[in-house]
Design an enzyme around this catalytic site. Structure first.
Site, PDB file in Angstrom:
ATOM      1  N   ASP A   1     -81.034 -44.791 -36.037  1.00  0.00           N
ATOM      2  CA  ASP A   1     -80.225 -43.627 -35.375  1.00  0.00           C
ATOM      3  C   ASP A   1     -79.750 -43.738 -34.005  1.00  0.00           C
ATOM      4  OD1 ASP A   1     -78.454 -41.461 -34.770  1.00  0.00           O
ATOM      5  OD2 ASP A   1     -79.431 -40.237 -36.468  1.00  0.00           O
TER       6      ASP A   1
ATOM      7  N   HIS B   1     -77.169 -43.377 -37.975  1.00  0.00           N
ATOM      8  CA  HIS B   1     -76.859 -41.911 -38.032  1.00  0.00           C
ATOM      9  C   HIS B   1     -76.005 -41.466 -39.324  1.00  0.00           C
ATOM     10  CE1 HIS B   1     -76.449 -38.165 -36.252  1.00  0.00           C
ATOM     11  NE2 HIS B   1     -75.087 -38.315 -36.370  1.00  0.00           N
TER      12      HIS B   1
ATOM     13  N   SER C   1     -76.034 -33.786 -39.425  1.00  0.00           N
ATOM     14  CA  SER C   1     -76.124 -33.956 -37.999  1.00  0.00           C
ATOM     15  C   SER C   1     -76.096 -32.581 -37.402  1.00  0.00           C
ATOM     16  CB  SER C   1     -74.963 -34.643 -37.360  1.00  0.00           C
ATOM     17  OG  SER C   1     -75.311 -35.123 -36.086  1.00  0.00           O
TER      18      SER C   1
END
Length: 258
Positions: A205, A235, A107
């Site tokens: 996600d 995610h 991320s």
């Protein structure tokens, strides 16, 4: 894995990290794992990569960016510049001198590894981005705010938001939004990184759209890019099958045959 250590910038300013240095396979790259926003170095993916590194006798470092985990700093504060400095410090001060590194970023970590690769080209062997979120402060925070929320953030200096990845509200600061402007990548014509790159992104996600990784793959100048979209992946990408895919991509980057 050794116990938690600290790299100090000053007496009360430090990053917490754990490292394992291989003595048998220094000809192979080391691995550095960079966690996501408001996460830490103890996630499932990090632990899986840590075990992988131990299995293959590879040098490995994981750490908490400041304002995260066991590192110093208020957990509601911090900036991309601060966390990039942390990653650059790890690369410069904590890795073996002549050993290149594979940077893995989850991320926000996927943004930081890109910035670090631009800063330390001679130290990079390859990159592996997991649900990479370059420019998230603009595209997924600032641009999603209403005009009144933007005004409140600028005038008051912070704003509480909700997201699927967080069980409670989290604080976004003006410093985070303003500082990040100097590090935006996806709004450039191209990103001058030319290493083997692997990008994994879940199509379910709800925090970082998988289109982000598609755009990223197009912008990167490297011809050695593999983008894997996981149709039912979220995610976190922390299911057994997601982690298995992550480790297979590591096999390819390291040219390890099991």
């Amino acid at each position: 894995m050794t116990k938690i250590q600290r790299f100090f910038y000053s007496p009360n300013n430090f990053i917490a990290y754990k490292s394992e240095f291989s003595k048998l396979k220094r000809n192979l790259p080391g691995i550095i794992f960079v966690h996501g926003f408001r996460s830490d170095m103890n996630g499932d993916k990090v632990i899986a990569v840590e075990s992988y590194a131990k299995k293959h006798d590879l040098s490995f470092i994981k750490f908490d960016c400041r304002n995260h985990g066991e590192s110093s700093g208020d957990k509601n504060e911090g900036s991309i510049s601060t966390w990039l400095e942390d990653l650059n410090s790890v690369i410069t001060n904590l890795t073996l001198k002549d050993q290149k590194q594979i940077l893995i970023g989850s991320s926000m970590g996927g943004w930081l590894i890109l910035l670090a690769a631009l800063k330390n080209p001679e130290k990079i062997h390859g990159l592996l981005g997991l649900a990479s979120a370059p420019d998230f402060t603009k595209d997924l925070m600032w641009d999603k705010l209403s005009t009144s929320e933007q005004t409140q953030l600028l005038e008051q200096g912070s704003l509480k938001l909700k997201a699927d990845w967080c069980t409670s509200e989290y604080l976004v600061t003006k410093e985070l939004i303003e500082d990040a402007k100097q590090h935006l990548l996806l709004h450039k014509p191209s990103i001058n990184i030319d290493y083997p790159i692997r990008l994994l992104h879940g199509m379910n996600d709800t925090d970082v759209p998988f289109d982000t990784s598609i755009t990223l793959a197009k912008k990167l100048l490297s011809k050695r890019i593999k983008l894997s979209l996981i149709k039912d992946g979220d995610h976190r990408l922390s299911r057994t099958q997601d982690i298995d895919l992550l480790l297979k991509e590591l096999d390819e980057l390291l040219n390890i045959k099991n």
